[in-house]
Design an enzyme around this catalytic site. Sequence first.
Site, PDB file in Angstrom:
ATOM      1  N   ASP A   1       0.837  -1.212   0.000  1.00 51.18           N
ATOM      2  CA  ASP A   1       0.000   0.000   0.000  1.00 51.18           C
ATOM      3  C   ASP A   1       0.870   1.261   0.000  1.00 51.18           C
ATOM      4  O   ASP A   1       1.820   1.375   0.785  1.00 51.18           O
ATOM      5  CB  ASP A   1      -0.858   0.048   1.265  1.00 51.18           C
ATOM      6  CG  ASP A   1      -1.779  -1.150   1.435  1.00 51.18           C
ATOM      7  OD1 ASP A   1      -1.383  -2.262   1.055  1.00 51.18           O
ATOM      8  OD2 ASP A   1      -2.872  -0.973   1.994  1.00 51.18           O
TER       9      ASP A   1
ATOM     10  N   ASP B   1      -4.085  -0.629  -3.363  1.00 51.57           N
ATOM     11  CA  ASP B   1      -4.223   0.526  -2.464  1.00 51.57           C
ATOM     12  C   ASP B   1      -3.209   1.616  -2.779  1.00 51.57           C
ATOM     13  O   ASP B   1      -2.463   2.085  -1.920  1.00 51.57           O
ATOM     14  CB  ASP B   1      -4.148   0.090  -0.993  1.00 51.57           C
ATOM     15  CG  ASP B   1      -5.454  -0.521  -0.509  1.00 51.57           C
ATOM     16  OD1 ASP B   1      -6.291  -0.885  -1.356  1.00 51.57           O
ATOM     17  OD2 ASP B   1      -5.641  -0.642   0.718  1.00 51.57           O
TER      18      ASP B   1
ATOM     19  N   ARG C   1      -6.838   8.122   1.426  1.00 54.08           N
ATOM     20  CA  ARG C   1      -6.159   8.549   2.654  1.00 54.08           C
ATOM     21  C   ARG C   1      -5.126   9.637   2.385  1.00 54.08           C
ATOM     22  O   ARG C   1      -5.289  10.771   2.796  1.00 54.08           O
ATOM     23  CB  ARG C   1      -5.543   7.366   3.398  1.00 54.08           C
ATOM     24  CG  ARG C   1      -6.578   6.328   3.815  1.00 54.08           C
ATOM     25  CD  ARG C   1      -6.043   5.465   4.949  1.00 54.08           C
ATOM     26  NE  ARG C   1      -6.983   4.404   5.311  1.00 54.08           N
ATOM     27  CZ  ARG C   1      -8.040   4.562   6.076  1.00 54.08           C
ATOM     28  NH1 ARG C   1      -8.309   5.746   6.577  1.00 54.08           N
ATOM     29  NH2 ARG C   1      -8.843   3.560   6.340  1.00 54.08           N
TER      30      ARG C   1
ATOM     31  N   ASN D   1      -8.422  -3.188  -2.217  1.00 54.40           N
ATOM     32  CA  ASN D   1      -9.791  -2.892  -1.794  1.00 54.40           C
ATOM     33  C   ASN D   1     -10.106  -1.401  -1.865  1.00 54.40           C
ATOM     34  O   ASN D   1     -11.272  -0.995  -1.784  1.00 54.40           O
ATOM     35  CB  ASN D   1     -10.064  -3.434  -0.385  1.00 54.40           C
ATOM     36  CG  ASN D   1      -9.286  -2.707   0.680  1.00 54.40           C
ATOM     37  OD1 ASN D   1      -8.059  -2.586   0.598  1.00 54.40           O
ATOM     38  ND2 ASN D   1      -9.966  -2.217   1.703  1.00 54.40           N
TER      39      ASN D   1
ATOM     40  N   HIS E   1      -3.589  -8.503  -2.887  1.00 53.27           N
ATOM     41  CA  HIS E   1      -3.697  -7.424  -1.908  1.00 53.27           C
ATOM     42  C   HIS E   1      -4.129  -7.913  -0.533  1.00 53.27           C
ATOM     43  O   HIS E   1      -3.519  -7.578   0.484  1.00 53.27           O
ATOM     44  CB  HIS E   1      -4.677  -6.350  -2.387  1.00 53.27           C
ATOM     45  CG  HIS E   1      -4.806  -5.213  -1.422  1.00 53.27           C
ATOM     46  ND1 HIS E   1      -3.791  -4.302  -1.220  1.00 53.27           N
ATOM     47  CD2 HIS E   1      -5.792  -4.869  -0.559  1.00 53.27           C
ATOM     48  CE1 HIS E   1      -4.154  -3.451  -0.285  1.00 53.27           C
ATOM     49  NE2 HIS E   1      -5.361  -3.765   0.133  1.00 53.27           N
TER      50      HIS E   1
ATOM     51  N   ARG F   1     -12.735  -6.285  10.021  1.00 51.06           N
ATOM     52  CA  ARG F   1     -13.191  -5.217   9.131  1.00 51.06           C
ATOM     53  C   ARG F   1     -14.685  -5.290   8.840  1.00 51.06           C
ATOM     54  O   ARG F   1     -15.250  -4.354   8.290  1.00 51.06           O
ATOM     55  CB  ARG F   1     -12.430  -5.294   7.800  1.00 51.06           C
ATOM     56  CG  ARG F   1     -10.928  -5.276   7.933  1.00 51.06           C
ATOM     57  CD  ARG F   1     -10.285  -5.589   6.585  1.00 51.06           C
ATOM     58  NE  ARG F   1      -8.851  -5.764   6.677  1.00 51.06           N
ATOM     59  CZ  ARG F   1      -7.955  -4.783   6.575  1.00 51.06           C
ATOM     60  NH1 ARG F   1      -8.353  -3.552   6.387  1.00 51.06           N
ATOM     61  NH2 ARG F   1      -6.660  -5.032   6.655  1.00 51.06           N
TER      62      ARG F   1
ATOM     63  N   HIS G   1      -2.276  -4.658   2.530  1.00 50.55           N
ATOM     64  CA  HIS G   1      -3.593  -4.460   3.163  1.00 50.55           C
ATOM     65  C   HIS G   1      -3.534  -4.058   4.638  1.00 50.55           C
ATOM     66  O   HIS G   1      -4.516  -3.543   5.157  1.00 50.55           O
ATOM     67  CB  HIS G   1      -4.395  -5.760   2.997  1.00 50.55           C
ATOM     68  CG  HIS G   1      -5.877  -5.669   3.227  1.00 50.55           C
ATOM     69  ND1 HIS G   1      -6.650  -4.602   2.843  1.00 50.55           N
ATOM     70  CD2 HIS G   1      -6.739  -6.565   3.791  1.00 50.55           C
ATOM     71  CE1 HIS G   1      -7.912  -4.836   3.139  1.00 50.55           C
ATOM     72  NE2 HIS G   1      -7.994  -6.023   3.722  1.00 50.55           N
TER      73      HIS G   1
END
Length: 325
Positions: free
Chosen positions: A49, A78, A82, A110, A178, A227, A254
């Site tokens: 990520d 990813d 963010r 994801n 991922h 999650r 992830h």
Amino acid sequence: MIQWFKDGKSLPKRYVWEILLGAHEQFVQEESLVTLNLEEGMTCDVIGDVHGQFYDLLHLYSLTGEPTHKHCLLMNGDLVDRGSWSVEVILTALAFKWLYPKFMYINRGNHETKEMNRTYGFEGEAKHKHGEQTYKLFAYLFTAMPLATLVCATQPPSGKTNNTILSPEGRKRYFVVHGGLFSKDGVTLDDVQKIERFGRQPGQEGLMCELLWTDPQELPGRGPSKRGVGIAFGPDVTQRWCEANGVTGVIRSHEVRQDGYAIEHNGLCTTVFSAPNYVDQAGNKGAFIRIDASGSQKYTQFDAKPHPPMKPMAYASGGLASLLM
């Protein structure tokens, strides 16, 4: 283009569209499970990520080097959300994919999905910088990204291979995805390759969802996901799956790891995470994994770099959300 981004400028929209369409043209020629054979003298760097941390990505690329005929990059999902330079991150990666389609590989994560982009900032950022139609084009492209990559050594393993799981040809190979493995035994590499991904979101269940969302756990068996999507899978699950499919190990991302990577499940599952000091507060290192033509692995860690005064999640709709996703 990279210098343009470093100077805080936005790319003209027509160039953004050209990059997106050029990369999409390459993705649609790839299977849902890409096979990457590392010929003699080749290496592949697996990158976890990066989450819109553009200035850390530039530092990372300075360590890996750019894609060449002897050196592949594999970004394991990813890339966006963010961090507040997700557009710059994804356009840089996609431009490399367009330029060097056989040496630059990108798995879907994801966060390359509409639901995540709406909540964690990429939708707002893409619309702010390039308009709604461009965001829709990004969302369209994300559904064409492969779901996993099988990195295959072509040379015999170097050193001892006691208890090492090899391919039917006696070579090491790594399943790079991922999230992780599945809610049931018996899923094969062929099943992954046959997943119809185009135009689809991963949803809440099924193989595509599990590839993008699951996590390893220490306990054997399977458990609920922290999650609320996917499951958690234990070391016995990983062992059985690797043995059944002739896979030396699973490499996934992830999740944050303080050292940038963690070797889990008796060496059969490795997590690599490449966003150092995640969302400016986790204090973790970033890392990447270099694999050579014999299947040997080398881990490289790196620290966060300074960036302009823009907070993470600057374009998000609901403020700073849970770090677990």
